[in-house]
Design a protein around this motif. Structure first.
Motif, mmCIF file in Angstrom:
data_model
loop_
_atom_site.group_PDB
_atom_site.id
_atom_site.type_symbol
_atom_site.label_atom_id
_atom_site.label_comp_id
_atom_site.label_asym_id
_atom_site.label_seq_id
_atom_site.Cartn_x
_atom_site.Cartn_y
_atom_site.Cartn_z
ATOM 1 N N ASP A 170 -10.765 100.987 22.316
ATOM 2 C CA ASP A 170 -11.618 99.822 22.135
ATOM 3 C C ASP A 170 -11.368 99.305 20.721
ATOM 4 N N VAL A 171 -10.599 98.233 20.613
ATOM 5 C CA VAL A 171 -10.133 97.763 19.308
ATOM 6 C C VAL A 171 -11.298 97.356 18.402
ATOM 7 N N ARG A 172 -12.308 96.744 18.973
ATOM 8 C CA ARG A 172 -13.414 96.255 18.156
ATOM 9 C C ARG A 172 -14.189 97.388 17.497
ATOM 10 N N ARG A 173 -14.193 98.549 18.147
ATOM 11 C CA ARG A 173 -14.906 99.693 17.576
ATOM 12 C C ARG A 173 -14.027 100.531 16.653
ATOM 13 N N ALA A 174 -12.737 100.554 16.910
ATOM 14 C CA ALA A 174 -11.867 101.538 16.259
ATOM 15 C C ALA A 174 -11.827 101.381 14.749
ATOM 16 N N ARG A 175 -11.521 100.195 14.249
ATOM 17 C CA ARG A 175 -11.418 99.894 12.817
ATOM 18 C C ARG A 175 -10.396 100.798 12.120
ATOM 19 N N TRP A 176 -9.361 100.202 11.624
ATOM 20 C CA TRP A 176 -8.280 100.934 10.958
ATOM 21 C C TRP A 176 -8.768 101.564 9.657
ATOM 22 N N SER A 177 -8.513 102.857 9.478
ATOM 23 C CA SER A 177 -8.851 103.550 8.230
ATOM 24 C C SER A 177 -7.661 104.309 7.672
ATOM 25 N N GLY A 178 -6.484 104.078 8.254
ATOM 26 C CA GLY A 178 -5.283 104.752 7.797
ATOM 27 C C GLY A 178 -4.668 104.071 6.596
ATOM 28 N N PRO A 179 -3.532 104.567 6.140
ATOM 29 C CA PRO A 179 -2.885 104.015 4.944
ATOM 30 C C PRO A 179 -2.168 102.704 5.237
ATOM 31 N N ASP A 180 -1.913 101.941 4.174
ATOM 32 C CA ASP A 180 -1.094 100.733 4.254
ATOM 33 C C ASP A 180 0.348 101.109 3.955
ATOM 34 N N ALA A 181 1.254 100.710 4.842
ATOM 35 C CA ALA A 181 2.678 101.022 4.646
ATOM 36 C C ALA A 181 3.322 99.973 3.740
ATOM 37 N N LEU A 250 9.889 101.218 15.710
ATOM 38 C CA LEU A 250 10.068 100.167 16.710
ATOM 39 C C LEU A 250 9.038 100.360 17.806
ATOM 40 N N ALA A 251 8.571 99.254 18.371
ATOM 41 C CA ALA A 251 7.623 99.346 19.478
ATOM 42 C C ALA A 251 7.882 98.234 20.482
ATOM 43 N N ILE A 252 7.731 98.566 21.769
ATOM 44 C CA ILE A 252 7.814 97.610 22.868
ATOM 45 C C ILE A 252 6.410 97.504 23.457
ATOM 46 N N TYR A 253 5.975 96.269 23.719
ATOM 47 C CA TYR A 253 4.636 96.122 24.276
ATOM 48 C C TYR A 253 4.549 94.911 25.182
ATOM 49 N N THR A 254 3.506 94.882 25.995
ATOM 50 C CA THR A 254 3.166 93.723 26.814
ATOM 51 C C THR A 254 1.705 93.376 26.582
ATOM 52 N N VAL A 255 1.342 92.145 26.914
ATOM 53 C CA VAL A 255 -0.046 91.699 26.793
ATOM 54 C C VAL A 255 -0.527 91.202 28.146
ATOM 55 N N VAL A 267 -3.368 95.043 25.239
ATOM 56 C CA VAL A 267 -1.995 95.370 24.855
ATOM 57 C C VAL A 267 -1.636 96.708 25.485
ATOM 58 N N THR A 268 -0.508 96.756 26.176
ATOM 59 C CA THR A 268 0.030 98.010 26.703
ATOM 60 C C THR A 268 1.293 98.349 25.926
ATOM 61 N N TRP A 284 0.978 101.141 14.218
ATOM 62 C CA TRP A 284 -0.351 101.261 14.814
ATOM 63 C C TRP A 284 -1.334 100.288 14.173
ATOM 64 N N LYS A 285 -1.236 100.064 12.867
ATOM 65 C CA LYS A 285 -2.120 99.091 12.229
ATOM 66 C C LYS A 285 -1.843 97.696 12.774
ATOM 67 N N PHE A 286 -0.571 97.385 13.028
ATOM 68 C CA PHE A 286 -0.204 96.096 13.616
ATOM 69 C C PHE A 286 -0.933 95.874 14.929
ATOM 70 N N PHE A 287 -0.920 96.870 15.796
ATOM 71 C CA PHE A 287 -1.563 96.704 17.105
ATOM 72 C C PHE A 287 -3.083 96.642 16.992
ATOM 73 N N LEU A 288 -3.645 97.433 16.102
ATOM 74 C CA LEU A 288 -5.097 97.448 15.956
ATOM 75 C C LEU A 288 -5.614 96.229 15.210
ATOM 76 N N SER A 289 -4.720 95.418 14.657
ATOM 77 C CA SER A 289 -5.116 94.229 13.905
ATOM 78 C C SER A 289 -4.780 92.926 14.628
ATOM 79 N N MET A 290 -4.240 93.013 15.838
ATOM 80 C CA MET A 290 -3.848 91.806 16.559
ATOM 81 C C MET A 290 -5.060 90.976 16.968
ATOM 82 N N ASP A 291 -4.917 89.673 16.880
ATOM 83 C CA ASP A 291 -5.973 88.781 17.325
ATOM 84 C C ASP A 291 -6.049 88.751 18.848
ATOM 85 N N LEU A 292 -7.234 88.493 19.372
ATOM 86 C CA LEU A 292 -7.485 88.289 20.793
ATOM 87 C C LEU A 292 -7.280 89.544 21.638
#
Length: 435
Positions: A170-181, A250-255, A267-268, A284-292
């Motif tokens: 659940d992206v809205r609940r998760a909130r990223w707390s990891g490091p910035d690359a 690298l990551a492959i995904y669909t929406v 996002v899968t 992982w931060k990229f995916f957890l920060s995506m809009d919509l």
């Protein structure tokens, strides 16, 4: 293809196997590498066995072109209406399995099917036993497979050795707390991703017990770059580059859009490969920060993902764990010598094998370079473990504790904790795809 793989690929079928099927009015044969029609019919049978629809010409031709590395076995009923299509299928090939501290040659098994019209005739049992004996005779220390029906393969000596986790976040609940690359994320084409992925995966797989080299055709399936790919355009690819410009992830995904609430789309993640901690965090931060995006779905993850400690609300992740990579030891000394051990100790194993391939008593002198010797009986003063080959196979990658197996009644030893320390691994085994 290595000399070991080539020898196994073209090995003759056991004469007793052919005779046993002939007695039932059936015929077993290896599908020739140049036999186009035979391969097409074999592919049709595999699709039927896995409840897929009929294959079209593009799918048949693509499978033929990409699966030449496989040793394909078919069982045929010449009295059937369509005798060219096998009533059972079996495929195998030589691969490389990562174990703690190293790799080991392995026989990978796939495409195991029996038609509903020919069940309960012992077809699978005979083909599996014969092909495992052939693989052992060729020189493979282990066999392995991923399964759709987990209750089938224990009787052949296989055991789940690497589990897989499915995450729903659940992206809205998760909130990223990891490091910035420090590097950067960029979109790339599917073709470019297909080009760089193999080398990146090879960096990761050899240090991750349970991973194997990607089978032929699988990369094109993942990126949708094969001729029979469906909805390939739905797949997008991103890569992570270090400040020095090196591709490290690298990551492959669909929406999948949520037409009732576009801000709650899903996002899968089809595949995520990270060769460094920075790449892992950045992707992982990229995916957890995506809009919509309201939900992230990802499968074939480790049961010990660092991501668990990179989100603020761990209850935002629903995690389901299942068996995934199954392993079967064929040669005890060779399999155990292939891996390293974090403690120096000497133990004895009394192994029983339902197929008689890996029976025996073995003294294991564990350490960075292990020694494993067959003996007539366990030496006095050396702790003895009595176990079946499935239990030894489960221990090989370090994914289960010997103490756990002892409490479950799956092995016998006077000092389970000591045995557990011998087989323990600091890296949790995983396999990031199906084969």
């Amino acid at each position: 293809m290595s000399s070991l793989d080539a020898t196994f690929h073209t090995a003759d079928l056991d004469e007793s196997l052919s005779a046993s099927f002939a007695a039932q009015g059936l015929r077993v044969a290896r599908v020739g590498d140049e036999d186009t029609a035979g391969s097409y019919a074999w592919t049709d049978a595999v699709a039927r066995g896995f409840l897929d629809g009929e294959r079209n010409d593009v799918q048949r031709r693509t499978a033929f072109e990409l699966n030449g590395y496989r040793r394909k076995i078919g069982v045929y009923d010449d009295a059937g209406v369509d005798a060219a299509v096998p009533v059972a299928t079996f495929a195998s090939w030589g691969a490389e399995l990562a174990v703690p501290g190293g790799t080991v040659p392995a026989c990978a098994v796939s495409s195991v099917t029996v038609a509903p019209t020919h069940r309960r005739r012992g077809i699978l049992s005979r083909v599996m036993a014969s092909e495992l004996l052939t693989a052992a005779g060729a020189g493979y220390p282990v066999a392995m497979l991923t399964v759709t029906e987990s209750g089938i393969y224990g009787r052949f000596g296989f055991a789940p050795a690497a589990q897989a986790a499915h995450w729903k976040i659940d992206v809205r609940r998760a909130r990223w707390s990891g490091p910035d690359a420090p590097g950067r994320i960029d979109f790339i084409s599917r073709e470019e991703g297909r080009r760089v992925a193999p080398a990146l995966h090879d960096r990761v797989r050899v240090t991750t017990p349970g991973e194997i080299d990607m089978p032929g055709g699988h990369w094109d399936r993942a990126f949708g770059t094969r001729a029979d790919a469906e909805k390939a355009e739905a797949r997008r690819v991103v890569q992570y580059r270090s400040p020095g410009g090196e591709v490290e992830g690298l990551a492959i995904y669909t929406v999948t859009e949520n037409h009732d609430d576009y801000a709650a789309s899903t996002v899968t993640i089809v595949q995520l490969i990270a060769a460094t901690d920075a790449a892992y965090a950045a992707l992982w931060k990229f995916f957890l920060s995506m809009d919509l995006i309201g939900t992230i779905s990802a499968s074939e993850l480790s049961v010990d993902e660092p991501l668990w400690w990179m989100i603020s609300d761990q209850r935002a992740a629903t995690i389901t764990v299942r068996d995934h990579q199954y392993v079967r030891v064929l040669d005890v000394p060779a399999a155990l010598r292939a891996r390293s051990y974090d403690v120096d100790d000497t133990i004895a194993l009394e192994v029983t094998d339902p197929l008689g391939i890996a029976d025996g008593v073995f003294v294991v002198t564990a350490g960075e370079q292990a020694e494993v010797e067959p003996v007539d009986s366990a030496p006095v003063g050396v702790p003895l473990v009595r176990l079946g080959v499935p239990e030894l196979s489960a221990l090989l990658l370090g994914g289960v504790s010997a103490a756990t197996l002892a409490r479950a009644g799956r092995l016998e030893t006077g000092d389970p904790a000591r045995i557990a320390r011998v087989f323990a691994s600091t890296t949790t085994p995983r396999l990031s795809f199906w084969y």
